[in-house]
Write an enzyme that holds these catalytic residues in place. Structure first.
Site, PDB file in Angstrom:
ATOM      1  NE  ARG A 204      -8.083  12.525  -3.094  1.00 43.52           N
ATOM      2  CZ  ARG A 204      -8.994  12.000  -3.917  1.00 43.52           C
ATOM      3  NH1 ARG A 204      -8.819  10.801  -4.434  1.00 43.52           N
ATOM      4  NH2 ARG A 204     -10.079  12.680  -4.248  1.00 43.52           N
ATOM      5  CG  PHE A 220      -4.373  -0.140  -7.575  1.00 39.03           C
ATOM      6  CD1 PHE A 220      -4.627  -0.881  -8.709  1.00 39.03           C
ATOM      7  CD2 PHE A 220      -3.950  -0.817  -6.425  1.00 39.03           C
ATOM      8  CE1 PHE A 220      -4.474  -2.264  -8.724  1.00 39.03           C
ATOM      9  CE2 PHE A 220      -3.791  -2.199  -6.428  1.00 39.03           C
ATOM     10  CZ  PHE A 220      -4.059  -2.924  -7.571  1.00 39.03           C
ATOM     11  CG  ASP A 242      -2.612   3.769 -12.256  1.00 34.55           C
ATOM     12  OD1 ASP A 242      -3.468   3.973 -11.359  1.00 34.55           O
ATOM     13  OD2 ASP A 242      -2.929   3.388 -13.411  1.00 34.55           O
ATOM     14  CB  ALA A 272      -0.663  -2.800  -8.130  1.00 38.49           C
ATOM     15  CB  CYS A 332     -14.581   1.366  -5.340  1.00 39.60           C
ATOM     16  SG  CYS A 332     -13.722   0.700  -6.767  1.00 39.60           S
TER      17      CYS A 332
HETATM   18  N1  SAH Z   1      -6.414   6.114  -5.583  1.00 47.75           N
HETATM   19  C1  SAH Z   1      -6.806   6.840  -6.782  1.00 47.75           C
HETATM   20  C2  SAH Z   1      -7.895   6.132  -7.569  1.00 47.75           C
HETATM   21  C3  SAH Z   1      -7.549   4.728  -8.023  1.00 47.75           C
HETATM   22  S1  SAH Z   1      -8.573   4.141  -9.299  1.00 47.75           S
HETATM   23  C4  SAH Z   1      -7.206   8.260  -6.402  1.00 47.75           C
HETATM   24  O1  SAH Z   1      -7.288   8.581  -5.204  1.00 47.75           O
HETATM   25  O2  SAH Z   1      -7.410   9.065  -7.309  1.00 47.75           O
HETATM   26  C5  SAH Z   1      -7.805   2.671  -9.765  1.00 47.75           C
HETATM   27  C6  SAH Z   1      -6.551   2.830 -10.620  1.00 47.75           C
HETATM   28  O3  SAH Z   1      -5.978   1.520 -10.763  1.00 47.75           O
HETATM   29  C7  SAH Z   1      -6.730   3.350 -12.032  1.00 47.75           C
HETATM   30  O4  SAH Z   1      -5.958   4.500 -12.203  1.00 47.75           O
HETATM   31  C8  SAH Z   1      -6.214   2.218 -12.952  1.00 47.75           C
HETATM   32  O5  SAH Z   1      -5.456   2.711 -14.052  1.00 47.75           O
HETATM   33  C9  SAH Z   1      -5.323   1.453 -12.019  1.00 47.75           C
HETATM   34  N2  SAH Z   1      -5.124   0.025 -12.284  1.00 47.75           N
HETATM   35  C10 SAH Z   1      -5.993  -0.888 -12.738  1.00 47.75           C
HETATM   36  N3  SAH Z   1      -5.453  -2.117 -12.733  1.00 47.75           N
HETATM   37  C11 SAH Z   1      -4.189  -1.987 -12.264  1.00 47.75           C
HETATM   38  C12 SAH Z   1      -3.127  -2.891 -11.989  1.00 47.75           C
HETATM   39  N4  SAH Z   1      -3.263  -4.202 -12.217  1.00 47.75           N
HETATM   40  N5  SAH Z   1      -1.977  -2.400 -11.486  1.00 47.75           N
HETATM   41  C13 SAH Z   1      -1.836  -1.078 -11.237  1.00 47.75           C
HETATM   42  N6  SAH Z   1      -2.792  -0.190 -11.470  1.00 47.75           N
HETATM   43  C14 SAH Z   1      -3.961  -0.626 -11.982  1.00 47.75           C
END
Ligand code: SAH
Length: 388
Positions: A204, A220, A242, A272, A332
């Site tokens: 970040r 996401f 998200d 997404a 991840c």
């Molecule tokens: N980048 C974030 C962490 C992402 S974790 C940070 O820095 O804090 C992954 C995220 O993807 C979660 O919040 C989950 O709700 C979301 N997610 C899961 N499947 C998804 C989809 N198909 N489309 C959009 N978001 C999704």
């Protein structure tokens, strides 16, 4: 203490620091139950270490120590917490960051124990019920070295164990934390993991550094960590996407917490993949696209499908980058090692008919250490590239 003879071919791995012994690789453990300590025996029945036993997990034994002068128990937990804190104090800037991982399980030689620190509150998560009989002693060790405002137990991965406060004050609904000075509200009860994805902190910060003057799409986005970093770094406009409505609302609140006007930015509760398709249809491109999906391969059996999903997702993301703009792709999943992830990115770039120039490749930060002999523990990949 019960004992188990470690097969010869595995003793060098244990000595080198691999923290796991699988149930199907060692003889059945006699006279011990889940949560008991087991002495590991090598050639000639010589003790080579001590482990924590889980009778029901494929990971039967988690190695606690291979040193002659160390014995499992409260004193060792205190030593481990002390060692872990010294590492954090020596590698993180704790004046501007009060959200960090105190204990990263295997990497801090307390395998299966994760503890995150959020502005004085500790959140503890276990990978195995084998730690339950030792929970109070673990809490003692954390209290001794950190004097936290409270310790909150978030449960055991994949088990119904209820979350509950362990010590001190209950955490408020939102804890305000700082990450390199950036403000974030954390909901440790309802939030994912322990509340934040702390492993992306330095990434970040990198996004913050490269965002000036850019229009940014953060896919996401969870509670908007990367989005805030981009906005604070001077992005002209940031769109956060998200699937979870609560996460998108959290992102909006976090913008306000940093005196950024949410009305100047986009907050979208959507899938997404669908959102990328809509951007493509509208010919809407960005100067920076960030892609940080959940693990598509939580199990090894899901790897094939996950490879296809990562490739398709990143190709769609690359298409929405203006020529010469930036793309940041993360994964991840521990079942996707770095070389495979880069291979998938090459396939994505080819599918999008774009060439990528890599600016940075990153793995876990310093508060998520992994033993060199434990490649299974290295799960995070983050690639920043120019999309020509
Ligand atoms: N980048 C974030 C962490 C992402 S974790 C940070 O820095 O804090 C992954 C995220 O993807 C979660 O919040 C989950 O709700 C979301 N997610 C899961 N499947 C998804 C989809 N198909 N489309 C959009 N978001 C999704």
């Amino acid at each position: 203490m019960a004992t188990v003879v470690v097969p010869d071919r595995l003793t060098s791995h244990v000595a080198a620091g691999h923290p796991w012994l699988y149930a199907d690789a060692v003889p059945a453990v006699q006279g011990a139950g889940t949560g008991d300590f087991v002495t590991l025996l090598g050639q000639g029945r010589r003790p080579i270490g001590h482990a924590l036993y889980d009778a029901d997990s494929p990971i039967a034994l988690r190695v606690l120590t291979t040193r002659k002068d160390e014995h499992p128990g409260p004193f060792l937990w205190r030593l481990r917490v002390d060692q872990a804190l010294r590492l954090r104090r020596g590698t993180l800037d704790l004046r501007t960051t009060d959200a960090f991982r105190v204990l990263h399980g295997e990497g801090d030689r307390l395998p299966g124990v994760v503890v995150d620190h959020y502005a004085g509150f500790l959140v503890l998560k276990l990978d195995t019920p084998a730690w339950l009989p030792h929970l109070e002693h673990l809490a003692d060790a954390l209290e001794h070295h950190l004097a936290p405002r409270g310790i909150f137990f978030k449960g055991i991965s994949g088990e119904p164990e209820p979350a509950r406060p362990l010590r001190g004050h209950e955490p408020p609904e939102h804890i305000l934390v700082h990450e390199h000075g950036m403000r974030l509200q954390v909901d440790v009860r309802r939030g994912q993991k322990t509340g934040l994805f702390l492993d992306q902190r330095e990434n970040r910060a990198l996004v913050r550094q490269v965002s000036r003057g850019r229009r940014v799409l953060n896919l996401f986005s969870y509670t908007g960590g990367f989005s805030l970093a981009a906005a604070l770094g001077g992005a002209t406009q940031v769109t956060s996407v998200d699937l979870a409505k609560a996460a998108v609302e959290g992102a909006r609140l976090n913008f306000s917490a940093n005196e950024l006007d949410p009305a100047a930015h986009g907050f979208v509760a959507a899938d997404a993949f669908d959102h990328l398709a809509a951007c493509a249809a509208a010919r809407d491109q960005y100067d920076l696209v960030i892609v940080d999906p959940p693990s598509f391969a939580p199990r090894k059996q899901a790897l094939r499908a996950a490879e296809a999903a990562y490739t398709r997702l990143n190709a769609a993301a690359i298409r929405q980058v203006v020529p010469g703009g930036l793309v940041a792709c993360a994964s991840c999943s521990s079942h996707v090692p770095m070389d495979l992830f880069l291979q998938l990115l090459r396939e994505s770039a080819r599918a999008a008919r774009r060439s990528l120039r890599i600016l940075e490749i990153r793995q876990e930060p310093a508060d998520h250490p992994t033993p060199l002999h434990f490649p299974e523990g290295r799960y995070l990949k983050f690639v920043l590239a120019v999309a020509e």
